[in-house]
Design a protein around this motif. Structure first.
Motif, PDB file in Angstrom:
ATOM      1  N   ASP A   4      13.536  14.471  -8.335  1.00 15.15           N
ATOM      2  CA  ASP A   4      12.268  14.951  -7.783  1.00 15.15           C
ATOM      3  C   ASP A   4      11.460  13.806  -7.185  1.00 15.15           C
ATOM      4  OD1 ASP A   4      12.655  17.608  -8.757  1.00 15.15           O
ATOM      5  OD2 ASP A   4      11.775  17.060 -10.691  1.00 15.15           O
ATOM      6  N   ARG A   5      11.520  12.672  -7.831  1.00 12.20           N
ATOM      7  CA  ARG A   5      10.668  11.545  -7.429  1.00 12.20           C
ATOM      8  C   ARG A   5      11.169  10.801  -6.193  1.00 12.20           C
ATOM      9  NH1 ARG A   5      10.148  11.032 -13.245  1.00 12.20           N
ATOM     10  NH2 ARG A   5       7.976  11.393 -13.822  1.00 12.20           N
ATOM     11  N   LEU A   6      12.456  10.902  -5.872  1.00  9.78           N
ATOM     12  CA  LEU A   6      13.003  10.108  -4.768  1.00  9.78           C
ATOM     13  C   LEU A   6      12.306  10.332  -3.429  1.00  9.78           C
ATOM     14  CD1 LEU A   6      16.810  10.042  -5.607  1.00  9.78           C
ATOM     15  CD2 LEU A   6      15.039   8.341  -6.130  1.00  9.78           C
ATOM     16  N   PRO A   7      12.109  11.578  -2.958  1.00 11.71           N
ATOM     17  CA  PRO A   7      11.426  11.734  -1.662  1.00 11.71           C
ATOM     18  C   PRO A   7       9.986  11.235  -1.708  1.00 11.71           C
ATOM     19  CG  PRO A   7      12.015  13.893  -2.587  1.00 11.71           C
ATOM     20  CD  PRO A   7      12.571  12.841  -3.501  1.00 11.71           C
ATOM     21  N   TRP A   8       9.355  11.383  -2.859  1.00  9.00           N
ATOM     22  CA  TRP A   8       7.987  10.901  -3.033  1.00  9.00           C
ATOM     23  C   TRP A   8       7.947   9.377  -2.945  1.00  9.00           C
ATOM     24  CZ3 TRP A   8       6.059   8.788  -7.940  1.00  9.00           C
ATOM     25  CH2 TRP A   8       4.680   8.569  -7.952  1.00  9.00           C
ATOM     26  N   LEU A   9       8.833   8.717  -3.672  1.00  6.47           N
ATOM     27  CA  LEU A   9       8.890   7.249  -3.624  1.00  6.47           C
ATOM     28  C   LEU A   9       9.234   6.766  -2.222  1.00  6.47           C
ATOM     29  CD1 LEU A   9      10.731   6.650  -6.993  1.00  6.47           C
ATOM     30  CD2 LEU A   9       8.370   5.960  -6.465  1.00  6.47           C
ATOM     31  N   ASP A  10      10.150   7.458  -1.543  1.00  2.00           N
ATOM     32  CA  ASP A  10      10.519   7.060  -0.184  1.00  2.00           C
ATOM     33  C   ASP A  10       9.338   7.185   0.780  1.00  2.00           C
ATOM     34  OD1 ASP A  10      13.061   6.439  -1.083  1.00  2.00           O
ATOM     35  OD2 ASP A  10      13.955   8.305  -0.341  1.00  2.00           O
ATOM     36  N   ALA A  11       8.530   8.230   0.615  1.00  2.00           N
ATOM     37  CA  ALA A  11       7.352   8.401   1.478  1.00  2.00           C
ATOM     38  C   ALA A  11       6.325   7.296   1.208  1.00  2.00           C
ATOM     39  CB  ALA A  11       6.739   9.780   1.260  1.00  2.00           C
ATOM     40  N   ILE A  12       6.115   6.964  -0.051  1.00  2.00           N
ATOM     41  CA  ILE A  12       5.196   5.867  -0.386  1.00  2.00           C
ATOM     42  C   ILE A  12       5.750   4.552   0.151  1.00  2.00           C
ATOM     43  CG2 ILE A  12       4.237   4.491  -2.291  1.00  2.00           C
ATOM     44  CD1 ILE A  12       4.057   7.144  -3.879  1.00  2.00           C
ATOM     45  N   GLY A  13       7.061   4.340  -0.018  1.00  2.00           N
ATOM     46  CA  GLY A  13       7.687   3.129   0.495  1.00  2.00           C
ATOM     47  C   GLY A  13       7.554   3.001   2.003  1.00  2.00           C
ATOM     48  N   ALA A  14       7.687   4.113   2.721  1.00  2.00           N
ATOM     49  CA  ALA A  14       7.538   4.087   4.184  1.00  2.00           C
ATOM     50  C   ALA A  14       6.109   3.712   4.570  1.00  2.00           C
ATOM     51  CB  ALA A  14       7.921   5.444   4.780  1.00  2.00           C
ATOM     52  N   TRP A  15       5.120   4.256   3.848  1.00  2.78           N
ATOM     53  CA  TRP A  15       3.730   3.884   4.120  1.00  2.78           C
ATOM     54  C   TRP A  15       3.522   2.397   3.851  1.00  2.78           C
ATOM     55  CZ3 TRP A  15      -0.385   1.706   1.577  1.00  2.78           C
ATOM     56  CH2 TRP A  15      -1.620   1.777   2.227  1.00  2.78           C
ATOM     57  N   ALA A  16       4.017   1.927   2.708  1.00  2.00           N
ATOM     58  CA  ALA A  16       3.862   0.509   2.353  1.00  2.00           C
ATOM     59  C   ALA A  16       4.536  -0.377   3.399  1.00  2.00           C
ATOM     60  CB  ALA A  16       4.431   0.254   0.963  1.00  2.00           C
ATOM     61  N   HIS A  17       5.717   0.025   3.860  1.00  2.00           N
ATOM     62  CA  HIS A  17       6.427  -0.739   4.895  1.00  2.00           C
ATOM     63  C   HIS A  17       5.593  -0.815   6.177  1.00  2.00           C
ATOM     64  CE1 HIS A  17       9.817  -2.382   7.108  1.00  2.00           C
ATOM     65  NE2 HIS A  17       9.526  -1.506   8.065  1.00  2.00           N
ATOM     66  N   SER A  18       4.953   0.289   6.527  1.00  2.00           N
ATOM     67  CA  SER A  18       4.144   0.317   7.750  1.00  2.00           C
ATOM     68  C   SER A  18       2.920  -0.594   7.657  1.00  2.00           C
ATOM     69  CB  SER A  18       3.704   1.748   8.076  1.00  2.00           C
ATOM     70  OG  SER A  18       2.629   2.161   7.235  1.00  2.00           O
ATOM     71  N   GLY A  41       2.249  -6.995   6.057  1.00  2.00           N
ATOM     72  CA  GLY A  41       1.522  -8.018   6.797  1.00  2.00           C
ATOM     73  C   GLY A  41       0.089  -7.644   7.101  1.00  2.00           C
ATOM     74  N   LEU A  42      -0.241  -6.364   6.973  1.00  2.00           N
ATOM     75  CA  LEU A  42      -1.590  -5.880   7.240  1.00  2.00           C
ATOM     76  C   LEU A  42      -2.371  -5.650   5.953  1.00  2.00           C
ATOM     77  CD1 LEU A  42      -0.638  -3.217   9.935  1.00  2.00           C
ATOM     78  CD2 LEU A  42      -1.539  -5.521  10.338  1.00  2.00           C
ATOM     79  N   GLY A  43      -1.648  -5.330   4.910  1.00  2.00           N
ATOM     80  CA  GLY A  43      -2.267  -5.051   3.613  1.00  2.00           C
ATOM     81  C   GLY A  43      -2.597  -3.586   3.450  1.00  2.00           C
ATOM     82  N   GLY A  44      -2.692  -3.182   2.220  1.00  2.00           N
ATOM     83  CA  GLY A  44      -3.041  -1.820   1.881  1.00  2.00           C
ATOM     84  C   GLY A  44      -2.957  -1.648   0.382  1.00  2.00           C
ATOM     85  N   VAL A  45      -3.527  -0.566  -0.093  1.00  2.00           N
ATOM     86  CA  VAL A  45      -3.453  -0.211  -1.504  1.00  2.00           C
ATOM     87  C   VAL A  45      -3.003   1.242  -1.560  1.00  2.00           C
ATOM     88  CG1 VAL A  45      -4.743   0.145  -3.651  1.00  2.00           C
ATOM     89  CG2 VAL A  45      -5.270  -1.835  -2.204  1.00  2.00           C
ATOM     90  N   VAL A  46      -2.018   1.506  -2.415  1.00  2.00           N
ATOM     91  CA  VAL A  46      -1.519   2.862  -2.602  1.00  2.00           C
ATOM     92  C   VAL A  46      -1.338   3.090  -4.099  1.00  2.00           C
ATOM     93  CG1 VAL A  46       0.918   2.186  -2.292  1.00  2.00           C
ATOM     94  CG2 VAL A  46       0.233   4.556  -1.877  1.00  2.00           C
ATOM     95  N   SER A  47      -1.617   4.293  -4.532  1.00  5.94           N
ATOM     96  CA  SER A  47      -1.398   4.623  -5.942  1.00  5.94           C
ATOM     97  C   SER A  47      -0.031   5.271  -6.099  1.00  5.94           C
ATOM     98  CB  SER A  47      -2.499   5.556  -6.458  1.00  5.94           C
ATOM     99  OG  SER A  47      -2.544   6.751  -5.704  1.00  5.94           O
ATOM    100  N   SER A  48       0.611   4.963  -7.214  1.00  9.89           N
ATOM    101  CA  SER A  48       1.904   5.553  -7.564  1.00  9.89           C
ATOM    102  C   SER A  48       2.132   5.262  -9.029  1.00  9.89           C
ATOM    103  CB  SER A  48       3.031   4.922  -6.743  1.00  9.89           C
ATOM    104  OG  SER A  48       4.298   5.300  -7.249  1.00  9.89           O
ATOM    105  N   SER A  49       2.546   6.257  -9.775  1.00 11.09           N
ATOM    106  CA  SER A  49       2.788   5.983 -11.193  1.00 11.09           C
ATOM    107  C   SER A  49       3.814   4.868 -11.357  1.00 11.09           C
ATOM    108  CB  SER A  49       3.231   7.256 -11.921  1.00 11.09           C
ATOM    109  OG  SER A  49       4.340   7.825 -11.280  1.00 11.09           O
ATOM    110  N   ALA A  50       4.853   4.839 -10.532  1.00 13.92           N
ATOM    111  CA  ALA A  50       5.866   3.768 -10.552  1.00 13.92           C
ATOM    112  C   ALA A  50       6.274   3.406 -11.980  1.00 13.92           C
ATOM    113  CB  ALA A  50       5.366   2.547  -9.777  1.00 13.92           C
TER     114      ALA A  50
END
Length: 178
Positions: free
Chosen positions: A60-74, A77-86
């Motif tokens: 269940d978590r894989l597509p969610w983690l992949d979507a968060i990872g894609a945002w983080a990748h984007s 070098g620019l920075g950002g903060v995202v929440s994730s239980s991880a």
């Protein structure tokens, strides 16, 4: 309060009820970077499952983690903060594979405090009944993972300030303090 810019993507992690959704935006504001709410990356099936009191499994978590990872990748070098239980090392490894260089802020606290905070939340899909499964799944940050643990006792401003201070301590000594 002084704003401190970071080119890092910071993942605010921890079990449900530690304050990721509260601390994440405060931390992002202090760091001068955008914030993304991790819950917004869940597919509808995950929300329905958790709302029904059923814990998510790794599949269940894989597509969610992949979507968060894609945002983080984007944001690399620019920075950002995202929440994730991880909660598991394997989840954090998946996020690091998508966005090398992410840094984790692990919000920690005792079960009683977190359960009390969860019981006072309004309108959140995650029931208190799933807290035990969250703690059972949790694998705290290992020594070789880029990140810091931050205690969640106190108010949101105090917690976010502790997070900023801890993140500053991770900065290489060769870089000037910002």
């Amino acid at each position: 309060m002084e704003q401190v810019h970071t080119p890092h993507v910071v993942v605010v992690m921890g079990v449900a009820g530690t304050g990721k959704t509260t601390i994440g935006p405060l931390l992002a504001a202090r760091l001068g970077v955008p914030y993304a709410e991790g819950d917004d990356f869940h597919p509808p099936a995950n929300i329905a499952k958790m709302s029904a009191g059923v814990p998510l499994d790794d599949v269940d978590r894989l597509p969610w983690l992949d979507a968060i990872g894609a945002w983080a990748h984007s944001r690399a070098g620019l920075g950002g903060v995202v929440s994730s239980s991880a909660l598991k090392r394997s989840y954090r490894d998946r996020l690091r594979a998508a966005a090398p260089g992410v840094v984790f802020v692990h919000l920690t606290g005792d079960r009683e405090l977190i359960e009390d905070r969860m019981s006072h939340r309004q309108g959140h899909f995650m029931p208190t009944a799933l807290l035990d499964s969250q703690f059972a799944t949790l694998q705290p940050l290992a020594a070789d993972e880029a990140g810091v643990a931050v205690d969640v006792t106190g108010g949101p401003e105090e917690i976010s300030e502790r997070a900023v201070t801890a993140l500053r301590a991770l900065e290489p000594a060769s870089q000037p303090a910002k």
